[in-house]
Design an enzyme around this catalytic site. Structure first.
Site, short mmCIF file in Angstrom:
data_model
loop_
_atom_site.label_atom_id
_atom_site.label_comp_id
_atom_site.label_asym_id
_atom_site.label_seq_id
_atom_site.Cartn_x
_atom_site.Cartn_y
_atom_site.Cartn_z
N GLU A 196 0.84 -1.23 0.07
CA GLU A 196 -0.04 0.02 -0.04
C GLU A 196 1.13 1.40 -0.12
O GLU A 196 0.84 2.14 0.98
CB GLU A 196 -0.95 0.19 1.11
CG GLU A 196 -1.65 -1.38 1.25
CD GLU A 196 -2.81 -1.26 2.48
OE1 GLU A 196 -3.82 -1.42 2.56
OE2 GLU A 196 -2.27 -1.21 3.76
N CYS B 239 -10.71 0.42 7.50
CA CYS B 239 -9.93 1.92 8.11
C CYS B 239 -10.62 2.94 7.37
O CYS B 239 -10.95 4.02 8.02
CB CYS B 239 -8.60 1.99 7.91
SG CYS B 239 -8.06 1.29 6.27
#
Lengths: 638, 638
Positions: free
Chosen positions: A312, A411
């Site tokens: 990521e 998230c």
């Protein structure tokens, strides 16, 4: 730093530095009263918050606290990933801002109930985490690389700050929980404690803000200690490398953001907080350089950051493929956090430019129109129409090309929720001489400058549909002050209309210094014609392509508007121009007949049969709200 | 299938189908006697094998077997990842081929010693794995998704087949170890056993080959059962999705390779074996379609497959970025395995074309010139000069831009070694009517056709430096037969010179049917002028770029040849042509002055100061042998 303004009293805002070029305004000073963002705030409050709470209950993330309090929690029945506590805290923070924004009493009741369940799980020494330290669980702080314990504390602190600032007299105990936890962290990780950091930065900005909110300098000092330790290799050298969690180079020595894009931005945000509170100009200079290089070399045209699925993470300079762009929603939010803090410190409009671009094209892209499904990643080229994600089970974080109701790693939904609920805090600031408008939305602004001058403004605008921003002075005093408006970097040809006449408004900022009277109107006219932008030639992945932008919005071509034709087969015929009609941006595309399937390298393909058609572009943030589709932002030129 | 040839007797080769269009020739039939590949075989034998064995000893991968045999193995002291046993077996296989190729007696002694250590660790029921089933370890087959137990068996079986074919009278016990293990697998995973498959395909081709080598039909049937079970969702739905291990769609229903590229190719190779041995035309048709679509849409110009770092996986069609191309060495080897089996089954030269491309541009790229460092991944655009990898510790698999001596996951080095050692088996085949040359290298070929006709050929060539392939009939009988030579798909304008004269040799194959006499010469003249190739426009990532190829070699521009200038800043001026001089391919490049660092999207950049220079291109497989550098295969056009 262009000037230094000291913040007297804590504004009802996520970030309240003790001093800086600009002073934030809080939710009591600024309300967004309509338009693009008010609509999203309304959906967030009426749909997203309950949706998020529902999923956190059903996935066990909230019940984990109940089991922890009851002493019955074990790893076997614990729901969620190792960082699930943090999501609950982000929901709390979102709720706190929403209660502050609307005064919603029912939501306040839910908030208090949730705080009670969390508080019950806190241990005697202040430690609080449902994933560590119990029989059958790993010991506290035994996995700083991946355990996320300090990361979770960070989100707890941010929630407590939000509550303390919006409801200082709430007496629900959240701030006390946070202070006990922070005291525990200072004891455990202070100068004589564990000499390391958390694998996921977050506690740095959170401790700094908790210090600002409580006046406890110890918290700021602990944030500074974490910032100084980062980059000295106290964490393990994992397969992704220490750059993944920014433990490769000390913050003050780094020149660009790298590694996990959310971690990198959260750390940078916290480091700005530390630099400001400690008057560390060298550190602030380093962070400014990092921001500049990251924006120039590692940021998508949407403002999205972090191109790589693996880790990521940020890629190398100019590696910004549209295909499989990761551009995590949370990285966009982290970028807003970083830019906003630099804006407060330095006052430069470039930071608000990036905030605007990221809000419209990353943050606004994540939630569905209904506010009950979200993008975790934000690709710029969808080649295969996605499948409808499951509604009853959590999706893998990046598996679908459609927004998903929930993710195993979720998230992004509460991160979007807390950002939208607190968005009014990013609209305007003040300094010793006046007020600055950074983001354009219909708004009601009522505030007092440091020397007591009263400023009351009403902003009317249909931005970004229309480019006229009309600021009316509702009330003021008979003393001059300066109204400053940001002129976005794309707004060549903008004009400012004041009681004194019309003047050009060059990009950057434009200011009006005068003895304002109630009823005075200042109008900023921003040019909203669609713009065709080319990429830096070093961005190999989109060579020969252009993007069409309109105002702050990046536009996209979606297959739904091509009778289902694959966007990968079309080229843009720019000779036919880009025109607007009936509120739509229209382009001419040519569609090549599909080539035969054969070895795909050789002589340049002969011109194939081509169909020519006019097609509308849509705002990128609106894509995939009409079912599975293919989509592209970068359009190859015919 | 164009015709069916039955293989009588097992050739000394990795793959020996019972029947098919073409019959493989073994290491006793074909020796590579010089040139490009002989050089690499020599380095492999003299340096790589010992290097690999050394690292496997020091990392504990071989000693694991000793501890297992002694009953002292525990997870605490076990070296290597869960699949490290397989690497040792691949080393064994490479040693077996090398001993078969050279008769190296010292190596044979090392081989026997290693077999003894492995055999001692086998359990009474045939099970053999150092990572499962002991106290403190997880139970056998408790983690089919990631445990790799059947994968390890597969490599054991391939090693045993290599030994059985190269040294049928060796009496070292390896084949017996493999048979006991295979009998255990059949018992455990047969029709009444565990109804699942291994998360990493490999046992499928291995069981099929062990069945062919031993005549045990049960092994082939078990391979068929594994192939049929795959794609029915018996493995868990992991975050990467079941496509990662090809458990998303049954093999006979799939239309393209997907997921982890090594797994996908190994599975496809085994499925071809099963299709051939069970005369399953539907399955073979499905695999043919998968090969066609994969080659047309998901293969790099180098032959590399699997573009994504995340999941080491194939991307969507035409997502083939040069930046961060994963193109794992082992996926290239898997592709050779898949193509070679289809070539034997169907006889079509397109399969040998891809084998050649992949051998020269993926397999040959992996090892350093010294044979003691390897690429795990093979990017097509290196933007940042790498750092010299550690020589004393294993590298993360994809961390360096320079070849590394060893990796924590070190599948590629022994995979390259076994491929190079057995490479002669891929040079030529026979059918009922004659002999086919597929790969061009100096070679000695001595074989007998099915009906007893003797064919002895000597091949002389400086290929790929030169395009003349001279085949001399060393001996034959007074009966006609057909010599067939592959004309690569890139070789427009090739000519064949026979005792009867000169004829055009269109791409595909060209055959000479005649009553050959000793001393007859057939010469294939392949055009070796550099070729400029363009990508299919659907490959967005390299739009506006071309690649220069010469013969089977893809060429690259390396910064070492640009006085250190960054290859990302140069453009190719094709108007100046591509020329050859002194054995080098020269192009003209223009270098733009670096742009300022600013927001990288906007007006097309104004023409910058440009420097023009002639620069050599090198074979891609040679890059990064001169220290850290930047490199690109796809050259943007000026």
């Amino acid at each position: 730093m262009t000037s230094t303004t000291t913040t007297a009293g804590s504004p009802i805002a996520p970030v309240a530095p003790s001093h800086g070029a600009l002073r934030p305004l809080g939710l009591d000073d600024v309300q967004i009263t309509g338009g693009f963002w008010a609509q999203r705030q309304a959906v967030n409050g009426s749909a997203s918050l309950a949706h998020i709470e529902h999923w956190m209950e059903r996935e066990g993330w909230i019940p984990n606290f109940d089991s922890a309090a009851a002493g019955t929690l074990s790893d076997l029945d614990r729901g969620g990933r190792e960082f699930s506590d943090s999501e609950v805290y982000k929901l709390l923070e979102a709720m706190a801002w929403e209660i502050g924004r609307t005064g919603d009493a029912a939501l306040d009741g839910r908030f208090r109930a949730l705080v009670g369940r969390i508080a019950a799980a806190q241990e005697a020494d202040g430690y609080l985490n449902t994933n560590f330290g119990r029989p059958g669980q790993r010991p506290r702080y035994s996995d700083l690389e991946w355990g996320h314990e300090l990361y979770c504390f960070g989100h707890l602190f941010q929630a407590a700050v939000a509550r303390a600032r919006t409801r200082p007299d709430a007496d629900d105990g959240l701030l006390a929980v946070a202070r006990r936890a922070a005291d525990h962290v200072v004891a455990a990780f202070g100068p004589d404690g564990i000499a390391s950091v958390c694998g996921h930065a977050e506690i740095e900005p959170a401790l700094a803000e908790l210090g600002r909110a409580t006046g406890e300098r110890r918290y700021v000092d602990q944030a500074a200690l974490f910032v100084e330790r980062r980059g000295t290799g106290t964490l393990a050298d994992i397969e992704l490398g220490r750059a993944y969690y920014q433990d490769d180079v000390p913050v003050r020595d780094a020149t660009v953001l790298r590694g996990h894009a959310v971690r990198a931005n959260y750390l940078a945000a916290g480091a700005v907080d530390v630099a400001v509170e400690t008057d560390d100009e060298d550190l602030l200079d380093a962070l400014t350089t990092q921001w500049e290089n990251t924006v120039a070399r590692r940021t998508y045209v949407t403002g999205g950051q972090g191109s790589q699925h693996e880790g990521e993470a940020f890629g190398h300079d100019f590696v910004l493929p549209a295909d499989r762009a990761y551009s995590e929603t949370c990285a966009g939010i982290g970028s807003v956090m970083f830019s906003w803090r630099l804006l407060l410190a330095q006052g430069l409009p470039r930071y608000a430019d990036l905030v605007e671009r990221t809000l419209f094209n990353v943050v606004a892209t994540s939630p569905s129109h209904e506010g009950t499904a979200f993008y975790y990643t934000n690709t710029l080229h969808q080649r295969v129409p996605g499948t409808v994600p499951p509604t009853e089970v959590a999706s893998p974080r990046a598996s679908s090309s459609l927004r998903a109701p929930w993710f195993a790693v979720s998230c992004c939904p509460p991160n979007v929720a807390r950002t939208l609920a607190s968005l009014a805090a990013y609209v305007a600031t003040t300094d010793d001489d006046g007020l600055q408008l950074h983001q354009y939305a219909p708004a009601r602004i009522r505030t007092t400058l440091a020397d007591g001058r009263r400023v009351e403004l009403d902003v009317e605008t249909a931005y970004p549909t229309d480019g006229v921003v009309r600021v009316t002075v509702a009330a003021t005093e008979d003393r001059p002050w300066t109204l400053t408006l940001r002129v976005p970097s794309w707004a060549d040809g903008a004009e400012l209309r004041t009681p004194d006449g019309v003047q050009p408004a060059p990009t950057g900022t434009v200011s009006v210094h005068r003895r304002f009277a109630a009823g005075d109107v200042v109008e900023l006219h921003l040019p909203m014609e669609p713009r065709v932008s080319s990429p830096d030639p070093r961005i190999d992945a989109v060579r020969g392509c252009v993007v069409v932008e309109r105002g702050p919005e990046v536009l996209a071509l979606e297959s739904v508007d091509l009778d289902g034709a694959d966007v990968s087969a079309v080229r843009l015929d720019l000779t036919a121009g880009v025109r607007e009609a009936d509120g739509r941006v229209l382009v001419t595309v040519v569609t090549a007949a599909p080539a035969d399937d054969a070895w795909p390298y050789g002589s340049p393909p002969a011109p194939a049969d081509q169909a020519r058609a006019e097609a509308p572009l849509i705002a990128y943030h609106d894509w995939a709200n009409r079912g599975p589709s293919t989509m592209r932002v970068w359009l190859p030129l015919a």
